[in-house]
Scaffold this motif. Sequence first.
Motif, short mmCIF file in Angstrom:
data_model
loop_
_atom_site.label_atom_id
_atom_site.label_comp_id
_atom_site.label_asym_id
_atom_site.label_seq_id
_atom_site.Cartn_x
_atom_site.Cartn_y
_atom_site.Cartn_z
N TRP A 21 0.78 -1.23 0.00
CA TRP A 21 0.00 0.00 0.00
C TRP A 21 0.82 1.28 0.00
N LEU A 22 2.07 1.26 0.46
CA LEU A 22 2.85 2.50 0.49
C LEU A 22 3.11 3.08 -0.91
N PRO A 23 3.49 2.27 -1.90
CA PRO A 23 3.71 2.86 -3.24
C PRO A 23 2.48 3.60 -3.79
N PRO A 24 1.26 3.03 -3.72
CA PRO A 24 0.10 3.81 -4.19
C PRO A 24 -0.13 5.08 -3.39
N VAL A 25 0.16 5.03 -2.07
CA VAL A 25 -0.01 6.22 -1.24
C VAL A 25 0.97 7.31 -1.68
N VAL A 26 2.22 6.93 -1.89
CA VAL A 26 3.23 7.90 -2.33
C VAL A 26 2.85 8.47 -3.70
N TYR A 27 2.44 7.61 -4.61
CA TYR A 27 2.08 8.04 -5.96
C TYR A 27 0.88 9.00 -5.91
#
Length: 394
Positions: free
Chosen positions: A215-221
């Motif tokens: 979930w962190l990559p989508p949050v950062v994006y």
Amino acid sequence: MPGRTLPNFLMKEVASHNSSKSCYVTIGTKVYDVTDFLDSHPGGADLILEHGGKDVKAIMEDEISHTHTEAAYEILEDHLIGFVATEPVLKTAIGCDHPNDILPLPPNKAGMQELQENGVVTKELSEPALQSTGMSSAEDLYKETDAQEDLRKHKFLNLDKPLLMQVWNGGFSKDFYLEQVHRPRQYKGGASAPLFGNFLEPLSKTAWYVIPIFWLPPVVYGTCLAYQGLPSAFQTAAYWLTGLALWTLVEYGLHRGLFHVDKYLPDNRVGITAHFLLHGIHHYLPMDRYRLVMPPTLFVVLATPFYKLAHTVFYWDWYVATAVFCGGIFGYICYDCTHYFLHHKNLPWYYRQLKSYHIAHHWRDVENGFGVTSRFWDSVFGTELVMPKVAKAA
């Protein structure tokens, strides 16, 4: 298959098992090897090791420190390895005409009568004392045991078989199901008890680190997209933190209004099975390491309506809604990781308070204490657990 007579230990021998490599505790005359339970203990391993090699009857009954429910004693019984003759038992055996009736423990009927006459009989001696069958004396070894009846009496599901279809086909009433599912068990057949028993099984298990990785990559994006469309980094941060704050309310609402909809649960197998899949299995097996965080497949289903809700509430600006949503998803990541750590890690002071609070929800009161990352909304809505003050060790 009949059980076996358990060995007797010397007090000195029990006292020597007081480390993380081998930890024994006693309650009265019963000896328990809790070494394998140290990491799973809701209060942390250190609390058990503090009492390693000693009698824990007083501390387990101490309401100021922590009240242990019947389920805690049931789990402890799984670790029973033998007996130790206390001083009153030894004195009675030495002073009677037939000490062999009392020692080795457990006593036979004549020995039990001798102990009763001397006022020595305790709850620990009078309860069933043999491993695996709950038999009370060596004579019981020759009596046939109905294993299935024993299973139905103590566990409404067979942990060694896929649980889902047992719940679906069990014919349980809602009241019975809720009573049983909130009595914690601990699976000993491996990392996790089987749920589906087929190709779907991996989808029901999630290691805690999968949550931030997924979930962190989508949050950062999403946060970067929101930043590009908003006037300043300050506004991006403000809306993002708004989403993080809103998550705490969503966390409380989901836990109380969806996961614990016990009173409004339909009294049929569809409702009961859905409840078990969504949250009941966690209360039934609270220390299952692979069912403490939400599988990404399930959270995608739950998160989609909130994505649409964010863009409905903050309809005037897509970037604002995206920033709020990303902050909320980051809150979810913190929630799931915190949930896992509360069950399985030794933590700093603040989190130890949360750990005690959350574990109390599992073991003492499932109708209160719905906050996991914070007790704030429990305080606002009147569902806060009243925690006893912890007595300091002398």
